[in-house]
Design a protein around this motif. Structure first.
Motif, short mmCIF file in Angstrom:
data_model
loop_
_atom_site.label_atom_id
_atom_site.label_comp_id
_atom_site.label_asym_id
_atom_site.label_seq_id
_atom_site.Cartn_x
_atom_site.Cartn_y
_atom_site.Cartn_z
N LEU A 251 42.29 70.59 -35.47
CA LEU A 251 43.96 70.59 -35.12
C LEU A 251 44.35 72.03 -35.37
O LEU A 251 43.92 72.32 -36.57
CB LEU A 251 44.73 69.49 -35.63
N GLU A 421 49.71 64.86 -28.61
CA GLU A 421 48.74 65.99 -28.53
C GLU A 421 47.75 65.50 -27.45
O GLU A 421 47.13 64.55 -27.38
CB GLU A 421 48.11 65.97 -30.13
N THR A 423 44.67 66.55 -26.51
CA THR A 423 43.47 66.87 -27.10
C THR A 423 42.31 67.25 -26.09
O THR A 423 42.40 66.85 -24.70
CB THR A 423 42.84 65.94 -28.16
N GLU A 427 44.92 62.43 -24.30
CA GLU A 427 46.03 62.42 -25.07
C GLU A 427 45.96 61.44 -26.42
O GLU A 427 45.08 60.48 -26.30
CB GLU A 427 47.27 61.85 -24.42
N ARG A 430 49.66 62.16 -32.88
CA ARG A 430 49.22 62.45 -34.24
C ARG A 430 50.45 62.39 -35.26
O ARG A 430 51.65 62.49 -34.95
CB ARG A 430 49.20 64.06 -34.35
N SER A 443 53.60 72.97 -37.91
CA SER A 443 53.07 72.90 -36.38
C SER A 443 51.95 73.39 -36.07
O SER A 443 51.75 74.63 -36.84
CB SER A 443 54.19 73.45 -35.47
N PRO A 447 45.77 72.10 -29.94
CA PRO A 447 45.58 70.76 -30.20
C PRO A 447 44.03 70.57 -30.53
O PRO A 447 43.25 71.92 -30.46
CB PRO A 447 45.73 70.30 -28.69
#
Length: 463
Positions: A251, A421, A423, A427, A430, A443, A447
């Motif tokens: 992340l 998120e 990824t 989806e 998180r 923040s 992703p």
């Protein structure tokens, strides 16, 4: 002062901070990690230390100190898994034959997640498709004899020892003599950013982080740095993979590959390092030296570099270059044995999560951010290091006793104020971040993504 605050004070002063700064943090909610040891205290306090480092950096740039909150329950979840996939699954964390096995005289753990580590174990024990076959082979060995044979073959294994045995072991004695965080500075050219351009909401904006870490501890640190504005570039060897943790740990980062045995890739790496503000590495203590990139080379190539590193079993003693992972260190240092006694079972009983990895990661992040503050105030460039084994001693020092906490509940990600998120695998949710630093939200710019999915270069500052 409650136990979590006391542990925070211990960690923060080990980082060179002032004890009274620990009072800036308020801990809320209840933990969720039942264990013989105060694992939730470790989770919340190590994350809080990284938060204190951020606040110290903001003060160094001319902003006032602030109080902030750390949610113990959310910290518990971030020490386990922060990701809740929607319509897809994360691959299994463990190789089919990894785990604990009974020997003739005790227990041993085999760590076989990496193909070459499994191959090393099978050179000693023979090839096996399942745990039953492996168990039969292991049962014919004494634990220490097998540990030694697998380590000599280039693999990863750990005999279960008691805390008392570890305290008298040559490596246990070496680790006990090391500081929790070893920190030293050296003079460097001024590379401080203009304080007037400092953004207190994104205090690490503009910093380039070269991430040479794997699995959990180091990636935890760089995930934290990415959360507060740093540009993180993770670099892995061509064939390395860790599918069970990549969606959790990438992340906020871009992920590239380089083969440091190839001249053209070495040139790229050297250019990346020359442009980095922070470098984290989690290889064995002699690995970069063997590649020609030892600490002195790095200091000459980049005098202002904040150089932060981790290893498994410590930086001194006979095991200083031994391969290791969290689960192995728990076996070696007495944690799994103490858990067995607490649980009143006849098998090793580890911590409910890979807490040594995560805690060490936040210690590394805190050290890196403190290094940024030092550089901003002209105190020089920081070199810092810790180990999983020394982090284990921190936990062992808290004492083993039954901690009355509920197990991690099966609450939905929605109940934990999650964000969506997108990824590389689909989806996911998180869950909410545990640290609530005023006007400084976490923040992430990217992703989670696959290893090797980005080019090995720094992003343009104009981005």
């Amino acid at each position: 002062m409650d136990d979590t605050s006391k542990l925070l004070e211990t960690i923060w002063t080990s980082l060179g901070g002032k004890a009274d700064q620990a009072r800036q943090v308020e801990f809320t909610a209840q933990g969720a990690l039942p264990s013989a040891f105060p694992v939730t205290d470790l989770a919340a306090s190590s994350m809080a230390a990284a938060g204190l480092a951020l606040d110290e950096l903001r003060q160094a740039a001319g902003h006032g100190a602030c109080r902030f909150v750390v949610d113990r329950r959310l910290a518990s979840f971030w020490f386990s898994s922060s990701l809740r996939p929607l319509g897809w699954q994360v691959p299994p964390l463990w190789d089919p034959v990894a785990g604990n096995y009974a020997t003739r005289d005790g227990w041993i753990r085999l760590h076989t997640n990496a193909p070459h580590h499994r191959a090393a174990a099978e050179r000693v024990l023979g090839g096996h498709e399942d745990r039953a076959g492996m168990a039969a082979s292991v049962a014919a060995w004494d634990a220490l004899e097998l540990e030694t044979a697998i380590v000599q073959a280039g693999g990863c294994a750990a005999q279960m020892r008691s805390a008392q045995d570890w305290a008298g072991h040559p490596q246990g004695l070496a680790v006990a003599a090391e500081p929790l965080i070893h920190m030293q500075t050296h003079a460097s050219p001024e590379r401080a950013r203009n304080a007037a351009a400092f953004d207190p909401a994104r205090p690490l904006r503009g910093l380039k982080v070269l991430d040479l870490t794997r699995v959990l501890a180091g990636p935890t640190a760089t995930r934290f740095l990415a959360a507060y504005g740093a540009q993180v570039l993770r670099v892995d060897p061509p064939t390395w993979d860790e599918p069970g943790v990549v969606p959790e740990m990438t992340l906020g980062k871009r992920c590239a590959r380089l083969d440091l045995h190839k001249p053209q890739h070495r040139t790229v790496f050297e250019q990346l390092l020359a442009g980095a503000d922070i470098m984290l590495h989690g290889y064995r203590s002699d690995a970069l030296e063997r590649l020609g990139y030892g600490a002195e080379w790095r200091r000459v190539r980049n005098p202002g570099l904040i150089d932060v590193s981790l290893d498994a079993y410590g930086w001194s003693g006979p095991w200083a270059t031994r391969r290791g992972f969290d689960s192995l260190v728990q076996m070696s240092c007495g944690i799994a044995h103490a858990g067995m006694l607490w649980q009143q079972t006849d098998k090793p009983f580890p911590l409910p999560v890979q807490a040594l990895d995560y805690a060490a990661g936040y210690l590394l992040a805190a050290a890196a951010v403190r290094g940024v503050a030092m550089r901003l105030t002209g105190a020089g460039a920081l070199q810092a290091r810790t180990s999983l084994a020394r982090t284990a001693k921190l936990l062992l020092d808290q004492g083993a006793d039954k901690v009355q906490e509920p197990a991690l509940a099966s609450e939905s990600a929605e109940d934990l104020a999650a964000m969506i998120e997108h990824t590389a695998w689909g989806e996911a949710r998180r869950i909410a971040w545990p640290i609530a630093l005023p006007d400084c939200p976490a923040s992430w710019p990217h992703p989670a993504s696959a290893l090797g999915s980005a080019p090995a270069r720094w992003e343009s500052e104009a981005r």
